[in-house]
Design a protein around this motif. Structure first.
Motif, PDB file in Angstrom:
ATOM      1  N   UNK A  47       1.065  -0.957  -0.148  1.00 36.01           N
ATOM      2  CA  UNK A  47      -0.127  -0.170   0.039  1.00 36.01           C
ATOM      3  C   UNK A  47       0.613   0.986  -0.044  1.00 36.01           C
ATOM      4  N   UNK A  48       0.358   2.040  -1.091  1.00 35.50           N
ATOM      5  CA  UNK A  48       1.333   3.650  -0.850  1.00 35.50           C
ATOM      6  C   UNK A  48       0.481   4.373  -0.172  1.00 35.50           C
ATOM      7  N   UNK A  49      -0.872   3.689   0.729  1.00 36.76           N
ATOM      8  CA  UNK A  49      -1.689   5.058   1.224  1.00 36.76           C
ATOM      9  C   UNK A  49      -1.298   4.734   2.849  1.00 36.76           C
ATOM     10  N   UNK A  50      -1.665   3.184   3.700  1.00 35.78           N
ATOM     11  CA  UNK A  50      -1.778   2.650   4.923  1.00 35.78           C
ATOM     12  C   UNK A  50      -0.413   2.813   5.098  1.00 35.78           C
ATOM     13  N   UNK A 200       9.708  -7.413  -4.046  1.00 29.96           N
ATOM     14  CA  UNK A 200      10.756  -6.256  -4.833  1.00 29.96           C
ATOM     15  C   UNK A 200      10.229  -5.331  -4.848  1.00 29.96           C
ATOM     16  N   UNK A 201      11.091  -4.007  -4.849  1.00 27.56           N
ATOM     17  CA  UNK A 201      10.891  -2.605  -4.444  1.00 27.56           C
ATOM     18  C   UNK A 201       9.291  -2.066  -4.305  1.00 27.56           C
ATOM     19  N   UNK A 202       8.368  -2.681  -4.830  1.00 24.27           N
ATOM     20  CA  UNK A 202       7.401  -1.754  -5.100  1.00 24.27           C
ATOM     21  C   UNK A 202       7.044  -2.586  -4.355  1.00 24.27           C
ATOM     22  N   UNK A 203       6.807  -3.691  -3.570  1.00 23.53           N
ATOM     23  CA  UNK A 203       6.243  -4.262  -2.001  1.00 23.53           C
ATOM     24  C   UNK A 203       6.601  -4.220  -1.060  1.00 23.53           C
ATOM     25  N   UNK A 204       7.284  -3.453  -0.847  1.00 24.36           N
ATOM     26  CA  UNK A 204       7.989  -2.499   0.180  1.00 24.36           C
ATOM     27  C   UNK A 204       7.774  -1.241   0.874  1.00 24.36           C
ATOM     28  N   UNK A 205       7.919  -0.889   1.452  1.00 22.45           N
ATOM     29  CA  UNK A 205       7.744   0.397   2.581  1.00 22.45           C
ATOM     30  C   UNK A 205       9.115   0.559   3.236  1.00 22.45           C
ATOM     31  N   UNK A 206       9.872   1.367   3.056  1.00 21.49           N
ATOM     32  CA  UNK A 206      10.751   1.838   3.659  1.00 21.49           C
ATOM     33  C   UNK A 206      11.027   2.894   3.617  1.00 21.49           C
ATOM     34  N   UNK A 207      11.850   3.575   4.842  1.00 24.74           N
ATOM     35  CA  UNK A 207      11.957   4.909   5.236  1.00 24.74           C
ATOM     36  C   UNK A 207      13.555   5.001   5.860  1.00 24.74           C
ATOM     37  N   UNK A 208      13.896   6.077   6.219  1.00 19.71           N
ATOM     38  CA  UNK A 208      15.379   6.290   7.203  1.00 19.71           C
ATOM     39  C   UNK A 208      14.737   7.530   8.432  1.00 19.71           C
ATOM     40  N   UNK A 209      15.511   7.463   8.628  1.00 24.70           N
ATOM     41  CA  UNK A 209      16.423   8.338  10.204  1.00 24.70           C
ATOM     42  C   UNK A 209      17.668   8.401   9.662  1.00 24.70           C
ATOM     43  N   UNK A 210      17.643   9.563   8.889  1.00 21.00           N
ATOM     44  CA  UNK A 210      19.910  10.575   8.042  1.00 21.00           C
ATOM     45  C   UNK A 210      20.252  10.830   9.652  1.00 21.00           C
ATOM     46  N   UNK A 222      11.958   4.467  -1.956  1.00 21.42           N
ATOM     47  CA  UNK A 222      10.272   3.742  -2.903  1.00 21.42           C
ATOM     48  C   UNK A 222      11.467   4.390  -4.334  1.00 21.42           C
ATOM     49  N   UNK A 223      10.657   3.191  -5.600  1.00 22.63           N
ATOM     50  CA  UNK A 223      10.835   3.357  -6.606  1.00 22.63           C
ATOM     51  C   UNK A 223      12.485   2.904  -7.190  1.00 22.63           C
ATOM     52  N   UNK A 224      13.237   4.143  -7.741  1.00 20.18           N
ATOM     53  CA  UNK A 224      14.664   3.775  -8.377  1.00 20.18           C
ATOM     54  C   UNK A 224      15.539   4.148  -7.117  1.00 20.18           C
ATOM     55  N   UNK A 225      15.927   4.747  -6.629  1.00 22.28           N
ATOM     56  CA  UNK A 225      16.312   5.120  -6.025  1.00 22.28           C
ATOM     57  C   UNK A 225      16.325   3.311  -4.731  1.00 22.28           C
ATOM     58  N   UNK A 226      15.097   3.016  -4.679  1.00 21.18           N
ATOM     59  CA  UNK A 226      15.130   2.384  -3.354  1.00 21.18           C
ATOM     60  C   UNK A 226      15.486   0.439  -4.529  1.00 21.18           C
ATOM     61  N   UNK A 227      15.605   0.953  -5.667  1.00 26.04           N
ATOM     62  CA  UNK A 227      15.861  -0.327  -6.220  1.00 26.04           C
ATOM     63  C   UNK A 227      17.613  -0.549  -6.891  1.00 26.04           C
ATOM     64  N   UNK A 228      17.553   0.620  -6.364  1.00 18.71           N
ATOM     65  CA  UNK A 228      19.499   0.856  -6.230  1.00 18.71           C
ATOM     66  C   UNK A 228      20.164  -0.175  -5.518  1.00 18.71           C
TER      67      UNK A 228
END
Length: 232
Positions: A47-50, A200-210, A222-228
């Protein structure tokens, strides 16, 4: 007049704990891992919203598993608490420890006084200026708080995934390394001899505290950045 049905306090607490654990076990796990420049969060969520992972304040993030409507209410309450404290005092006075204590009181009160406990498990994390000052707190359905170091896994397969992360994590890993570790753990087979899933990246929710960001440390990947990053 009939006598009311009696249940011992011990049995009542056990039943509530079992109920909460079963609800949490139905959810997909969240992996929180410290890396050289911050703290990473990863979970299987198409989900991109929940969202299961969200920003609370400048350098504080929130991750949860369990019943969405319950942990979303807690997230909103945490944002309000942080905003009010930062406005009333100073932004530096908003800390993960104070937020974790507030959540612990709420969870503990509901667990002991309400007929149904909250079916949630939470992580409240704050990224410091150095790795030594990072804070990660895990809160369970009954209000218990644990101060975690390096990594934490919560959710239905927490014990099994924790063993996988513990065997490979070490201080100083880069962001691509910890994300690849987290995704391998999330995609691991539930039984010995089972087949490893490739998430795949599309099935993942990923975040960071940088920690290198000047003020608001939270960002989603998300997207190409996460895939890389997953390809290393």
């Amino acid at each position: 007049m009939s006598m009311p049905f009696y249940v011992s306090p011990e049995q009542l607490m056990k039943d509530r704990a079992d109920y909460a654990r079963k609800g949490i076990a139905r959810g997909r796990s969240v992996v929180v891992v410290q890396y050289d420049e911050g703290i990473a969060f990863a979970t299987e969520n198409a989900s991109r919203a929940l969202h299961k992972v969200s920003e609370i304040y400048d350098r504080i993030a929130f991750a949860a598993v369990g019943k969405y409507n319950e942990f979303e209410n807690l997230r909103v309450a945490g944002v309000r608490y942080a905003d009010l404290r930062g406005y009333s005092y100073d932004r530096e006075d908003v800390t993960a420890r104070a937020l974790a204590n507030a959540y612990a009181q709420t969870l503990g009160t509901v667990f002991t006084t309400e007929s149904k406990p909250l079916e949630v498990e939470l992580v409240v994390a704050e990224v410091g200026r150095t790795a030594d000052t990072d804070q990660i707190y895990r809160l369970t359905y009954d209000g218990s708080v644990a101060d975690e170091h390096g990594w934490v896994v919560m959710g239905g397969q927490a014990e099994r995934l924790a063993g996988l992360v513990e065997g490979e994590w070490q201080p100083g890993l880069s962001l691509p390394q910890v994300l690849q570790l987290a995704v391998r753990a999330l995609g691991s087979a539930p039984e010995e001899g089972g087949e490893q899933r490739t998430l795949p990246a599309a099935q993942l929710e990923v975040a960071v505290l940088d920690r290198t960001r000047p003020r608001r440390a939270f960002r989603r990947l998300a997207g190409p950045l996460l895939e890389d990053l997953l390809e290393g």
